[in-house]
Design a protein around this motif. Structure first.
Motif, PDB file in Angstrom:
ATOM      1  N   LYS A  73     -44.383  -6.824  11.551  1.00 25.78           N
ATOM      2  CA  LYS A  73     -43.734  -7.885  10.778  1.00 25.78           C
ATOM      3  C   LYS A  73     -44.584  -8.272   9.579  1.00 25.78           C
ATOM      4  O   LYS A  73     -45.060  -9.398   9.447  1.00 25.78           O
ATOM      5  N   TYR A  74     -44.785  -7.284   8.693  1.00 22.24           N
ATOM      6  CA  TYR A  74     -45.583  -7.520   7.493  1.00 22.24           C
ATOM      7  C   TYR A  74     -45.167  -6.527   6.413  1.00 22.24           C
ATOM      8  O   TYR A  74     -44.578  -5.469   6.697  1.00 22.24           O
ATOM      9  N   TYR A  75     -45.484  -6.872   5.180  1.00 19.50           N
ATOM     10  CA  TYR A  75     -45.120  -6.053   4.021  1.00 19.50           C
ATOM     11  C   TYR A  75     -45.836  -4.695   4.060  1.00 19.50           C
ATOM     12  O   TYR A  75     -46.977  -4.589   4.475  1.00 19.50           O
ATOM     13  N   THR A 329     -34.766 -10.473  12.909  1.00 20.17           N
ATOM     14  CA  THR A 329     -35.522  -9.842  13.990  1.00 20.17           C
ATOM     15  C   THR A 329     -35.521 -10.678  15.266  1.00 20.17           C
ATOM     16  O   THR A 329     -35.470 -10.128  16.365  1.00 20.17           O
ATOM     17  N   THR A 338     -38.607 -16.713  11.607  1.00 22.00           N
ATOM     18  CA  THR A 338     -38.375 -15.324  12.001  1.00 22.00           C
ATOM     19  C   THR A 338     -38.386 -14.404  10.796  1.00 22.00           C
ATOM     20  O   THR A 338     -38.017 -14.810   9.678  1.00 22.00           O
ATOM     21  N   SER A 339     -38.802 -13.163  10.985  1.00 15.80           N
ATOM     22  CA  SER A 339     -38.712 -12.158   9.932  1.00 15.80           C
ATOM     23  C   SER A 339     -37.248 -11.756   9.740  1.00 15.80           C
ATOM     24  O   SER A 339     -36.502 -11.618  10.710  1.00 15.80           O
ATOM     25  N   TYR A 341     -34.626  -9.172   7.157  1.00 13.04           N
ATOM     26  CA  TYR A 341     -34.492  -8.132   6.134  1.00 13.04           C
ATOM     27  C   TYR A 341     -33.097  -8.210   5.519  1.00 13.04           C
ATOM     28  O   TYR A 341     -32.117  -8.514   6.207  1.00 13.04           O
ATOM     29  N   ALA A 364     -37.483  -8.814   2.124  1.00 12.84           N
ATOM     30  CA  ALA A 364     -37.854  -9.346   3.438  1.00 12.84           C
ATOM     31  C   ALA A 364     -38.387 -10.765   3.321  1.00 12.84           C
ATOM     32  O   ALA A 364     -39.004 -11.128   2.315  1.00 12.84           O
ATOM     33  N   TYR A 365     -38.136 -11.520   4.370  1.00 11.80           N
ATOM     34  CA  TYR A 365     -38.755 -12.828   4.536  1.00 11.80           C
ATOM     35  C   TYR A 365     -39.674 -12.752   5.753  1.00 11.80           C
ATOM     36  O   TYR A 365     -39.242 -12.355   6.843  1.00 11.80           O
ATOM     37  N   TYR A 366     -40.954 -13.111   5.568  1.00 11.93           N
ATOM     38  CA  TYR A 366     -41.912 -13.191   6.661  1.00 11.93           C
ATOM     39  C   TYR A 366     -42.426 -14.626   6.764  1.00 11.93           C
ATOM     40  O   TYR A 366     -42.853 -15.205   5.755  1.00 11.93           O
ATOM     41  N   GLU A 375     -39.619  -5.309  -0.486  1.00 16.85           N
ATOM     42  CA  GLU A 375     -40.298  -4.484   0.520  1.00 16.85           C
ATOM     43  C   GLU A 375     -40.766  -3.170  -0.106  1.00 16.85           C
ATOM     44  O   GLU A 375     -40.127  -2.653  -1.014  1.00 16.85           O
TER      45      GLU A 375
END
Length: 375
Positions: A73-75, A329, A338-339, A341, A364-366, A375
């Protein structure tokens, strides 16, 4: 003295009133600026029509195939994957196989261009080795008709629980052609199961006519529900079966968000444009449309009206773009926890609006980052 006061103050009052719309407009502009962030490099570009769950990974197609483990869960963690030959248009998955719909072209020597010749459907047990779905067409190949295009659709329930993941393929001609019938199949590795067709949208039998064809589906309460909308989803989580399902009003038939389950609304609430994708969190339902992304607050699973984002979602996935896919996710968490996409493409060709070419592709949102970014 009183006259002097009025003469001095009145022009200032009029000036203040005249500036109010400008100040209000500036507030909106400044709010947008405050939400702008430095963009990451866009590594996953292109037309991405689905982000699917397969085993413990996420997969997407943008001509090729990319994947990432669901816990990354990261770029920068998407990995190029193996793909069948051709242009991979869309993916679907069940609990055993990943499926790819592929566009195959041949060279037109007279014109010096490549032209579409057929569609191929392939399956993989591991996301690496690909084989044709031999139960379809000619060893998995469906040729274009010389007089009219044969339309093909691939979609799946995309459930969190693997045992509820089911994939489908629809073949539609729009017109009656000799030797070509409108069909919907359940995909089963190299084989297919021909399904009986229904007559109603948002029902447990798929529809496939010249006017309407099922394009998405969800698993709910032991059944699969089919929709003519490109967008449908449920409020399923890692720990709970779905109690609600949500869907668009259908391709070319308006811009309404509708739902069923423990609460039913076949009319729904109006959105700003035709719905292309949906994603559910604990507090909001995200709605990807032909004019950017919005979200509606959820109250006991029932959508309310659209409300502004606290994040920069509207300034990145904006009205100049069509938001084709959304994947949340961890739907049991609130939106900012939450992550998520989402993918977008131009509305039209992008030349007459504020669309930017390098904004096309995956975003994406993290939670750790706190904003939407490429992304």
């Amino acid at each position: 003295m009183k006259t002097f006061f009025v003469k001095k103050i009145l022009p200032l009052f009029v000036l203040a009133l005249s500036l109010m719309p400008f100040i209000s407009c500036q507030d909106v502009i400044f709010d947008t600026i405050r939400k702008e962030v430095q963009l990451e490099s866009g590594n996953i570009a292109g037309d991405i029509r689905s982000i699917v769950r397969f085993k413990d990974k996420y997969y997407l197609a943008n001509g090729g195939i990319f994947w990432k483990h669901k816990d990354w869960k990261y770029y920068g963690s998407w990995v190029p994957g193996a793909a069948p030959n051709g242009q991979v248009l869309k993916l679907a998955a069940d609990n055993n196989c990943l499926y790819a719909l592929v566009g195959i072209s041949v060279e037109n020597e007279k014109e010096g261009t490549n032209v579409g010749s057929s569609r191929g459907v392939y399956y993989s047990n591991d996301g690496s080795a690909w084989n044709p779905v031999t139960g379809l067409g000619n060893n998995g190949l469906i040729p274009y008709n010389s007089k009219a295009i044969v339309y093909t659709y691939i979609f799946c329930t995309n459930s969190i629980k693997e045992e509820n993941r089911i994939a489908y393929f629809a073949l539609n001609t729009k017109t009656s052609q000799a030797g070509v019938a409108n069909k919907v199949y359940r995909l089963d590795g190299a084989d297919v199961i021909d399904l009986p067709l229904g007559t109603k949208d948002a029902d447990t039998q798929p529809v496939n006519t010249a006017a309407i064809v099922s394009r998405s589906c969800v698993w709910y309460d032991g059944n699969v529900y089919f929709f003519s909308s490109n967008a449908s989803t449920t409020n399923e989580t890692d720990s709970a079966l779905p109690t609600m399902y949500y869907y668009g009003s259908g391709y070319g038939s308006g811009n309404y968000l509708r739902w069923g389950g423990t609460s039913v609304n076949p009319v729904g609430v109006q959105c700003k444009s035709e719905i292309q994708s949906l994603g559910v969190t604990a507090d909001y339902i995200l709605v990807g449309t032909n004019a950017g992304i919005t979200h509606n607050i959820l109250s006991k699973g029932v959508p309310g009206l659209p409300v502004p984002f606290a994040t920069n979602a509207e300034s990145t996935l904006g009205a100049a773009y069509r938001v084709l896919s959304i994947l949340v996710t961890n739907p049991e968490l609130n939106e900012t926890q939450t992550s998520i996409y989402a993918s977008q493409v131009y509305v039209g060709n992008g030349s007459s609006n504020s669309a930017q070419f390098d904004h096309v592709g995956l975003w994406a949102y993290y939670p750790a980052r706190g904003n939407w970014n490429r992304e």
